[in-house]
Design a protein around this motif. Structure first.
Motif, PDB file in Angstrom:
ATOM      1  N   ALA A 173       0.849  -1.190   0.000  1.00 24.47           N
ATOM      2  CA  ALA A 173       0.000   0.000   0.000  1.00 24.47           C
ATOM      3  C   ALA A 173       0.883   1.238   0.000  1.00 24.47           C
ATOM      4  CB  ALA A 173      -0.902   0.008   1.228  1.00 24.47           C
ATOM      5  N   ILE A 174       0.407   2.275  -0.679  1.00 25.12           N
ATOM      6  CA  ILE A 174       1.094   3.558  -0.624  1.00 25.12           C
ATOM      7  C   ILE A 174       0.111   4.617  -0.125  1.00 25.12           C
ATOM      8  CG2 ILE A 174       2.798   3.049  -2.411  1.00 25.12           C
ATOM      9  CD1 ILE A 174       1.119   4.753  -4.360  1.00 25.12           C
ATOM     10  N   GLN A 175       0.641   5.587   0.589  1.00 27.00           N
ATOM     11  CA  GLN A 175      -0.135   6.739   1.038  1.00 27.00           C
ATOM     12  C   GLN A 175       0.289   7.920   0.175  1.00 27.00           C
ATOM     13  OE1 GLN A 175      -2.369   4.854   3.506  1.00 27.00           O
ATOM     14  NE2 GLN A 175      -2.498   7.043   3.734  1.00 27.00           N
ATOM     15  N   VAL A 176      -0.684   8.638  -0.346  1.00 26.33           N
ATOM     16  CA  VAL A 176      -0.411   9.795  -1.196  1.00 26.33           C
ATOM     17  C   VAL A 176      -1.153  10.990  -0.625  1.00 26.33           C
ATOM     18  CG1 VAL A 176      -0.618  10.749  -3.516  1.00 26.33           C
ATOM     19  CG2 VAL A 176      -0.146   8.307  -3.227  1.00 26.33           C
ATOM     20  N   LEU A 177      -0.436  12.069  -0.389  1.00 22.32           N
ATOM     21  CA  LEU A 177      -1.065  13.302   0.075  1.00 22.32           C
ATOM     22  C   LEU A 177      -1.447  14.128  -1.148  1.00 22.32           C
ATOM     23  CD1 LEU A 177       1.317  14.256   3.021  1.00 22.32           C
ATOM     24  CD2 LEU A 177      -0.959  13.226   3.149  1.00 22.32           C
ATOM     25  N   THR A 178      -2.739  14.338  -1.332  1.00 22.26           N
ATOM     26  CA  THR A 178      -3.189  15.164  -2.450  1.00 22.26           C
ATOM     27  C   THR A 178      -3.214  16.620  -1.991  1.00 22.26           C
ATOM     28  OG1 THR A 178      -5.531  14.944  -1.887  1.00 22.26           O
ATOM     29  CG2 THR A 178      -4.577  13.259  -3.353  1.00 22.26           C
ATOM     30  N   THR A 179      -3.276  17.517  -2.964  1.00 20.79           N
ATOM     31  CA  THR A 179      -3.230  18.947  -2.645  1.00 20.79           C
ATOM     32  C   THR A 179      -4.571  19.628  -2.905  1.00 20.79           C
ATOM     33  OG1 THR A 179      -2.424  19.448  -4.862  1.00 20.79           O
ATOM     34  CG2 THR A 179      -0.771  19.128  -3.130  1.00 20.79           C
ATOM     35  N   GLY A 180      -5.623  18.884  -2.912  1.00 25.24           N
ATOM     36  CA  GLY A 180      -6.930  19.432  -3.245  1.00 25.24           C
ATOM     37  C   GLY A 180      -7.299  19.066  -4.666  1.00 25.24           C
ATOM     38  N   LYS A 181      -8.388  19.570  -5.124  1.00 28.77           N
ATOM     39  CA  LYS A 181      -8.987  19.191  -6.398  1.00 28.77           C
ATOM     40  C   LYS A 181      -7.987  19.275  -7.554  1.00 28.77           C
ATOM     41  CE  LYS A 181     -13.450  19.965  -8.384  1.00 28.77           C
ATOM     42  NZ  LYS A 181     -14.582  20.884  -8.335  1.00 28.77           N
ATOM     43  N   SER A 182      -7.425  18.135  -7.908  1.00 29.73           N
ATOM     44  CA  SER A 182      -6.428  18.069  -8.978  1.00 29.73           C
ATOM     45  C   SER A 182      -6.058  16.612  -9.231  1.00 29.73           C
ATOM     46  CB  SER A 182      -5.168  18.857  -8.599  1.00 29.73           C
ATOM     47  OG  SER A 182      -4.547  18.269  -7.484  1.00 29.73           O
ATOM     48  N   ASP A 223      -8.654  19.716 -19.856  1.00 31.14           N
ATOM     49  CA  ASP A 223      -9.939  19.496 -20.518  1.00 31.14           C
ATOM     50  C   ASP A 223     -10.785  18.465 -19.782  1.00 31.14           C
ATOM     51  OD1 ASP A 223      -9.642  21.362 -22.595  1.00 31.14           O
ATOM     52  OD2 ASP A 223      -8.424  19.955 -23.756  1.00 31.14           O
ATOM     53  N   VAL A 224     -10.168  17.413 -19.276  1.00 30.54           N
ATOM     54  CA  VAL A 224     -10.901  16.402 -18.510  1.00 30.54           C
ATOM     55  C   VAL A 224     -11.471  17.029 -17.237  1.00 30.54           C
ATOM     56  CG1 VAL A 224     -10.665  14.241 -17.220  1.00 30.54           C
ATOM     57  CG2 VAL A 224      -9.602  14.459 -19.465  1.00 30.54           C
ATOM     58  N   ALA A 235     -16.159  19.294 -14.242  1.00 29.70           N
ATOM     59  CA  ALA A 235     -16.675  20.433 -13.474  1.00 29.70           C
ATOM     60  C   ALA A 235     -18.035  20.877 -14.021  1.00 29.70           C
ATOM     61  CB  ALA A 235     -15.682  21.587 -13.513  1.00 29.70           C
ATOM     62  N   LYS A 236     -18.205  20.804 -15.337  1.00 31.30           N
ATOM     63  CA  LYS A 236     -19.493  21.156 -15.947  1.00 31.30           C
ATOM     64  C   LYS A 236     -20.517  20.035 -15.760  1.00 31.30           C
ATOM     65  CE  LYS A 236     -17.521  24.119 -19.488  1.00 31.30           C
ATOM     66  NZ  LYS A 236     -17.158  24.203 -20.897  1.00 31.30           N
ATOM     67  N   LEU A 237     -20.067  18.791 -15.884  1.00 35.41           N
ATOM     68  CA  LEU A 237     -20.958  17.643 -15.763  1.00 35.41           C
ATOM     69  C   LEU A 237     -21.522  17.505 -14.351  1.00 35.41           C
ATOM     70  CD1 LEU A 237     -22.090  15.116 -17.243  1.00 35.41           C
ATOM     71  CD2 LEU A 237     -20.081  13.878 -16.398  1.00 35.41           C
ATOM     72  N   VAL A 238     -20.670  17.723 -13.348  1.00 36.04           N
ATOM     73  CA  VAL A 238     -21.068  17.576 -11.942  1.00 36.04           C
ATOM     74  C   VAL A 238     -20.669  18.857 -11.197  1.00 36.04           C
ATOM     75  CG1 VAL A 238     -20.960  16.101  -9.903  1.00 36.04           C
ATOM     76  CG2 VAL A 238     -20.559  15.096 -12.157  1.00 36.04           C
ATOM     77  N   PRO A 239     -21.485  19.896 -11.289  1.00 40.54           N
ATOM     78  CA  PRO A 239     -21.127  21.167 -10.644  1.00 40.54           C
ATOM     79  C   PRO A 239     -21.260  21.103  -9.126  1.00 40.54           C
ATOM     80  CG  PRO A 239     -23.316  21.294 -11.596  1.00 40.54           C
ATOM     81  CD  PRO A 239     -22.745  19.950 -12.010  1.00 40.54           C
ATOM     82  N   GLU A 240     -20.445  21.870  -8.456  1.00 38.24           N
ATOM     83  CA  GLU A 240     -20.506  21.921  -7.000  1.00 38.24           C
ATOM     84  C   GLU A 240     -21.667  22.787  -6.510  1.00 38.24           C
ATOM     85  OE1 GLU A 240     -16.679  22.669  -5.288  1.00 38.24           O
ATOM     86  OE2 GLU A 240     -15.851  20.878  -6.223  1.00 38.24           O
ATOM     87  N   ALA A 246     -18.058  15.261  -5.263  1.00 37.80           N
ATOM     88  CA  ALA A 246     -16.882  14.384  -5.249  1.00 37.80           C
ATOM     89  C   ALA A 246     -17.288  12.920  -5.343  1.00 37.80           C
ATOM     90  CB  ALA A 246     -16.057  14.632  -3.984  1.00 37.80           C
ATOM     91  N   HIS A 247     -18.339  12.529  -4.620  1.00 42.90           N
ATOM     92  CA  HIS A 247     -18.810  11.143  -4.674  1.00 42.90           C
ATOM     93  C   HIS A 247     -19.360  10.796  -6.067  1.00 42.90           C
ATOM     94  CE1 HIS A 247     -18.193  10.133  -0.483  1.00 42.90           C
ATOM     95  NE2 HIS A 247     -18.757  11.269  -0.132  1.00 42.90           N
TER      96      HIS A 247
END
Length: 140
Positions: free
Chosen positions: A12-21, A64-65, A70-75, A91-92
């Motif tokens: 297993a690896i742990q990865v710290l993400t930096t937010g939406k990216s 582009d992805v 972001a358009k398909l599933v707006p917050e 996010a879900h």
């Protein structure tokens, strides 16, 4: 193939993400494939979260992805579940529309991804999180 037994290597690896990216993890996964000593087989990745996903994509396609989703599933949508913030339900949904697992062939001890392909954790939440990926390598 030889008469060698099939082996399973798991880490297993742990990865710290930096937010939406998108956070590239190809080098970490390749290092584990190398460490396993398995020369031919299959590498399976499983992300143990429901508000992030795994993506195999070309680096140049990322903006582009991201814009499409972001358009398909707006917050700003009308969601029933908002207990963890406005970005929780989007996010879900984004994770449900993408993958939480991927399979990549291994040959000559290398991930057999395409020349322009990389493996990413796609963080769908606004803030960073610690994400866990289970890596199984099965082969000879």
């Amino acid at each position: 193939m030889t008469n060698a037994s099939i082996r399973l290597y798991q880490q297993a690896i742990q990865v710290l993400t930096t937010g939406k990216s998108l956070c590239q993890i190809t080098p970490q996964v390749q290092a584990i494939v190398t460490e396993s000593g398995i020369q031919a087989g299959l590498c399976t990745l499983f992300l143990r979260h429901t508000s992030a996903s795994l993506l195999i994509q070309e680096n140049d396609a990322r903006p582009d992805v991201e814009a499409f989703f972001a358009k398909l599933v707006p917050e700003t949508g009308q969601y029933l579940l908002a207990g963890e913030g406005l970005d929780d339900m989007p996010a879900h949904i984004r994770a449900a529309l993408t993958n939480t697992s991927e399979q990549i062939p291994v040959g000559e001890g290398l991930l057999l991804v395409g020349r322009l392909q990389d493996i990413y954790i796609w963080e769908h939440r606004q803030s960073g999180h610690s994400r866990e990926v289970i890596i199984n390598i099965l082969g000879y």
